[in-house]
Scaffold this motif. Structure first.
Motif, mmCIF file in Angstrom:
data_model
loop_
_atom_site.group_PDB
_atom_site.id
_atom_site.type_symbol
_atom_site.label_atom_id
_atom_site.label_comp_id
_atom_site.label_asym_id
_atom_site.label_seq_id
_atom_site.Cartn_x
_atom_site.Cartn_y
_atom_site.Cartn_z
ATOM 1 N N LEU A 75 0.846 -1.199 0.000
ATOM 2 C CA LEU A 75 0.000 0.000 0.000
ATOM 3 C C LEU A 75 0.882 1.249 0.000
ATOM 4 N N ARG A 76 0.302 2.364 -0.456
ATOM 5 C CA ARG A 76 0.984 3.656 -0.308
ATOM 6 C C ARG A 76 0.371 4.443 0.856
ATOM 7 N N SER A 77 -0.216 3.733 1.794
ATOM 8 C CA SER A 77 -0.766 4.346 3.000
ATOM 9 C C SER A 77 0.298 5.151 3.741
ATOM 10 N N PRO A 78 -0.098 6.256 4.388
ATOM 11 C CA PRO A 78 0.871 6.976 5.232
ATOM 12 C C PRO A 78 1.284 6.203 6.479
ATOM 13 N N GLN A 79 0.490 5.234 6.879
ATOM 14 C CA GLN A 79 0.813 4.447 8.079
ATOM 15 C C GLN A 79 1.818 3.375 7.689
ATOM 16 N N ARG A 80 3.086 3.511 8.099
ATOM 17 C CA ARG A 80 4.132 2.539 7.741
ATOM 18 C C ARG A 80 5.291 2.681 8.719
#
Lengths: 163, 163
Positions: free
Chosen positions: A102-107
């Motif tokens: 994913l390119r989610s900000p949560q990482r």
């Protein structure tokens, strides 16, 4: 609406190791029109609003020559993100995907990257279009987009190494 | 040949502020064929040798779904770089450019980014082509290339905001 920091059904979090393998220095601050996560775009667009990259001292002289490029790569620190999610449910429907798919900000290391269009440079400020981040997002790096950039330094053996 | 850490004629360095605005956790380690800076390519190529991204625990489950993509964005920590250069002379000819107008590994936050071709996934290891970094380079992040990725989460106001 499920937003921000809560865990959704099916998501998996872990206890995060201490984040001290390397340290970042914020080289500037990004000014955008978006002050809440509900307003910001999922992805920037090159006909979107002009945003400002305000470079801090002592880094301002490092902008020399940046106006040569029309596309820049911007790396920023998604400072509101949680860092412990392994599986995420973007649609909040129990269906999950791994964080690295994913390119989610949560990482684990909440770094955002965007390719932006250069609009101009005014003193310590670079004007660009194409960002998607919140106002006041810390800036980490800025470089020519790889598609436009030809290395100035002489080639090396590895450059010719194909399989 | 001038390589590595020495300062070249015309280059400008500053005293670097403490790099403690944010901390990184290395999520893995990159294995490549290149063990010296003189051998590594200036830029990766998609027909280059297969390299290995070895993911550390506890992050391995975050790979779920990554094989859906053919192009991935890889972010890594250029651990041998100096971080204090404002102006650099890539050709070592007294002509200088600002660090932010170069893709040089020497930068305040030495983050490298590459778009790579996915070759396969084997357990905790992702096989890719297109890297340019040294063997044992620390891995910081891994995500689908923005060109291939459509956000799964529902659109927001900013997505439609054009000027």
């Amino acid at each position: 609406m499920v937003r921000g920091s809560e865990i959704r059904e099916g998501e998996l979090a872990v206890e995060v190791p201490a984040a001290r393998d390397a340290g970042l220095v914020f080289i500037g601050r990004i000014r955008t029109p978006w002050t809440s996560r509900d307003d910001a775009p999922r992805q920037g667009r090159h006909d979107g609003p002009v945003c400002r990259l305000e470079i801090f001292e002592p880094w301002v002289p490092a902008l020399k020559g940046i106006d040569f490029y029309s596309n820049l790569e911007v790396i920023y620190w998604l400072h509101l993100s949680r860092r412990d999610l392994l599986l995420q449910s973007p649609k909040n429907n129990r269906s999950t995907r791994g964080t690295f798919s994913l390119r989610s900000p949560q990482r684990p290391n909440p770094l955002g990257t965007s390719i932006v269009k250069l609009v101009g440079v005014e003193g310590n400020t670079v004007l660009v279009r194409g960002l998607d981040c919140l106002d006041e997002t810390p800036l980490v790096d800025l470089k020519p987009d790889r598609c436009e950039f030809s290395p100035l330094a002489p080639p090396q053996a590895g450059d010719f190494e194909a399989e």
